[in-house]
Write a protein that holds these residues in place. Structure first.
Motif, PDB file in Angstrom:
ATOM      1  N   ALA A 176       0.840  -0.967  -0.195  1.00  0.00           N
ATOM      2  CA  ALA A 176       0.183  -0.189   0.034  1.00  0.00           C
ATOM      3  C   ALA A 176       0.778   1.233  -0.038  1.00  0.00           C
ATOM      4  O   ALA A 176       1.815   1.470   0.961  1.00  0.00           O
ATOM      5  CB  ALA A 176      -0.734  -0.079   1.052  1.00  0.00           C
ATOM      6  N   TRP A 177       0.846   2.087  -0.935  1.00  0.00           N
ATOM      7  CA  TRP A 177       1.631   3.216  -1.067  1.00  0.00           C
ATOM      8  C   TRP A 177       0.801   4.543  -0.951  1.00  0.00           C
ATOM      9  O   TRP A 177      -0.506   4.674  -1.033  1.00  0.00           O
ATOM     10  CB  TRP A 177       2.183   3.280  -2.617  1.00  0.00           C
ATOM     11  N   VAL A 178       1.394   5.519  -0.421  1.00  0.00           N
ATOM     12  CA  VAL A 178       0.828   7.058  -0.512  1.00  0.00           C
ATOM     13  C   VAL A 178       2.007   7.851  -1.474  1.00  0.00           C
ATOM     14  O   VAL A 178       3.009   7.718  -1.395  1.00  0.00           O
ATOM     15  CB  VAL A 178       0.762   7.277   0.974  1.00  0.00           C
ATOM     16  N   SER A 179       1.225   8.838  -2.154  1.00  0.00           N
ATOM     17  CA  SER A 179       1.944   9.558  -3.148  1.00  0.00           C
ATOM     18  C   SER A 179       1.393  10.815  -3.149  1.00  0.00           C
ATOM     19  O   SER A 179       0.297  11.189  -2.917  1.00  0.00           O
ATOM     20  CB  SER A 179       2.013   8.888  -4.512  1.00  0.00           C
ATOM     21  N   GLU A 180       2.089  11.939  -3.452  1.00  0.00           N
ATOM     22  CA  GLU A 180       1.756  13.228  -3.761  1.00  0.00           C
ATOM     23  C   GLU A 180       1.550  13.522  -5.292  1.00  0.00           C
ATOM     24  O   GLU A 180       2.152  12.525  -6.207  1.00  0.00           O
ATOM     25  CB  GLU A 180       2.610  14.270  -3.186  1.00  0.00           C
ATOM     26  N   THR A 181       0.803  14.587  -5.843  1.00  0.00           N
ATOM     27  CA  THR A 181       0.780  14.662  -7.166  1.00  0.00           C
ATOM     28  C   THR A 181       1.747  15.892  -7.545  1.00  0.00           C
ATOM     29  O   THR A 181       2.034  16.796  -6.909  1.00  0.00           O
ATOM     30  CB  THR A 181      -0.507  15.462  -7.474  1.00  0.00           C
ATOM     31  N   GLY A 214       1.465  12.476   7.397  1.00  0.00           N
ATOM     32  CA  GLY A 214       0.734  11.675   8.592  1.00  0.00           C
ATOM     33  C   GLY A 214       0.410  10.423   8.168  1.00  0.00           C
ATOM     34  O   GLY A 214       0.469   9.508   9.290  1.00  0.00           O
ATOM     35  N   ILE A 215       0.099   9.781   7.042  1.00  0.00           N
ATOM     36  CA  ILE A 215      -0.133   8.728   6.823  1.00  0.00           C
ATOM     37  C   ILE A 215       1.165   7.658   6.828  1.00  0.00           C
ATOM     38  O   ILE A 215       1.123   6.504   7.705  1.00  0.00           O
ATOM     39  CB  ILE A 215      -0.743   8.307   5.337  1.00  0.00           C
ATOM     40  N   GLY A 219       2.189   4.312   9.656  1.00  0.00           N
ATOM     41  CA  GLY A 219       2.549   3.254   9.003  1.00  0.00           C
ATOM     42  C   GLY A 219       1.396   2.605   8.299  1.00  0.00           C
ATOM     43  O   GLY A 219       1.483   1.270   8.350  1.00  0.00           O
ATOM     44  N   ASP A 220       0.299   3.361   7.993  1.00  0.00           N
ATOM     45  CA  ASP A 220      -0.833   2.768   6.834  1.00  0.00           C
ATOM     46  C   ASP A 220      -0.283   2.563   5.494  1.00  0.00           C
ATOM     47  O   ASP A 220      -0.907   1.783   4.924  1.00  0.00           O
ATOM     48  CB  ASP A 220      -2.036   3.668   7.218  1.00  0.00           C
TER      49      ASP A 220
END
Length: 432
Positions: A176-181, A214-215, A219-220
């Motif tokens: 599971a990834w988190v990314s900016e634009t 924050g994510i 650790g999400d």
């Protein structure tokens, strides 16, 4: 001997220069034996006065000359800038102290930063790109590269791959990834996977930079970090190098009709220096890895060359020093202004016209500014240069007063040891 070695000159040359300083001030400034040397009380006071003098003329150059180059624009007192990186706040005080520039910063997402600049809401923008910066703005802009920005991956400490020194994107496709634009609405993580010849992760959450951090802290998800990105420093997280070595570029975009070329270049270097210092502070252990050490050396070397000086190979990591102004060159500039032309000044100074021209040109290059206005009728100072030389005269008078104050306290040298040219400013003799 140690001073001579560090200065790259002969021991006898150092001795002669110290003797000349003693004669210029009229006091012994050092106590020397065959193998040792130390400052006298007068020497200590003159060292402090000298440091203050050079700091003052450097500040005067930045205030009165800096930015007044061939573009003939005035440097703004307050620069409005949109930034993708909250770390830019750390350069506000440095910019005020070293550039005389106040920064008014707006923090926006990458695509909003470009919109702010295109809409004339700000005079400059600090943003990033995965390719060479290509900004299709109707507004005229000039781009200055700030930092080559390699990316790493941020993992929970209990992640199965957290024990490795390097991690491959291939092994992270199912995470599971988190990314900016990005600036062109490109998704950072998706573009990094695409550049590596891989499909984008199926579980990819796209959000703003602050929400992404924050994510990551919770650790999400896992994500990407870099030397310019605010570090997510949590005991529960680790960051690991990526085998693919993805990079992005950070750039400063300015309106050239508002921000002079020299000022923009120095601001870009100041931002880069701040990022590099923070990188060493928070991620020094990465320098144990050969690739990161090489990258850091390349970046600091480029920054040093832009500042006009290259640090020694064995120097510790740190910001590059700005080259000091040569006071003797400034006195040549005063002579040219006083006599109205380089030709007449060269005759009075007993120096060739070509040599004097080279010295003035070198000074203009060092400052990034035009100092003299040349015409068929002669040569005259620019307005900012005239203001600067007024300050120089005042600071030299203060420096001479410091030498006189030393003589009232300490025992002067015998009269026969005083310099023959009493009229020459002390600062000019010390600058040699």
């Amino acid at each position: 001997m140690e001073v001579a070695r560090r200065a790259g000159t002969r021991h006898g040359t150092v001795e002669r220069r110290l003797d000349r300083l003693d004669r210029a001030v009229g006091l012994p400034l050092t106590l020397r034996s065959r193998h040792t040397a130390r400052l006298t009380a007068a020497g200590t006071r003159m060292l402090i006065a000298g440091r203050r003098f050079f700091h003052q003329i450097d500040l005067a150059a930045r205030t009165h000359i800096f930015g007044h180059g061939s573009e003939a624009v005035e440097a703004p007192e307050v620069l409005s800038i949109a930034s993708t990186e909250p770390l830019l706040e750390e350069v506000v005080e440095d910019a005020a102290a070293s550039l005389g520039l106040l920064l008014s910063i707006r923090h926006e997402s990458p695509h909003q930063v470009a919109a702010q600049l295109a809409g004339y809401h700000v005079d400059a923008a600090y943003t990033w790109s995965l390719d060479s910066p290509r900004h299709s703005l109707e507004r005229a802009t000039r781009t200055y590269d700030v930092l080559d920005d390699p990316l790493w991956v941020i993992l929970p400490r209990d992640h199965p791959l957290a024990g490795r020194d390097k991690v491959s994107l291939v092994d992270l496709r199912d995470e599971a990834w988190v990314s900016e634009t990005g600036p062109s609405s490109e998704i950072l993580v998706a573009r990094v996977f695409q550049a590596a010849g891989l499909p984008a992760p199926a579980r990819l959450q796209v959000t703003g930079a602050s929400v992404a951090r924050g994510i990551l802290r919770r650790g999400d998800a896992i994500g990407l970090g870099s030397p310019t990105h605010p570090a997510v420093l949590e005991p529960s997280l680790v960051r690991r190098s990526l085998v693919e070595r993805p990079r992005r570029t950070t750039s400063l975009l300015v309106d050239p009709t508002i921000v002079p070329r020299a000022l923009a270049g120095r601001l870009a270097a100041l931002i880069a220096d701040s990022h590099l210092r923070r990188f060493v502070e928070h991620h020094r252990d990465l320098l144990d890895e050969r690739w990161w050490a090489q990258w850091y050396a390349e970046q600091t070397g480029h920054l040093a060359r832009c500042a006009g000086s290259v640090p020694e190979a064995d120097a510790p990591p740190g910001p590059a020093e700005v080259r000091k102004l040569d006071v003797e060159d400034l006195h040549l500039l005063q002579a040219v202004a006083r006599h109205g032309s380089i030709n007449r000044a060269a005759t009075v100074l007993s120096i060739s016209q070509s040599a004097l021209t080279r010295r003035i040109h070198r000074l203009e290059q060092a400052l990034g500014a035009r100092l003299l206005l040349r015409s068929p009728r002669g040569t005259s100072l620019t307005g900012p240069t005239r203001q600067f030389l007024v300050q120089l005269t005042r600071y030299e008078a203060e420096f001479r007063d410091a030498a006189i104050a030393c003589r009232t306290v300490d025992r002067p040298l015998p009269h026969s040891h005083w310099p023959a040219r009493h009229s020459a400013p002390v600062a000019a003799q010390l600058s040699g």
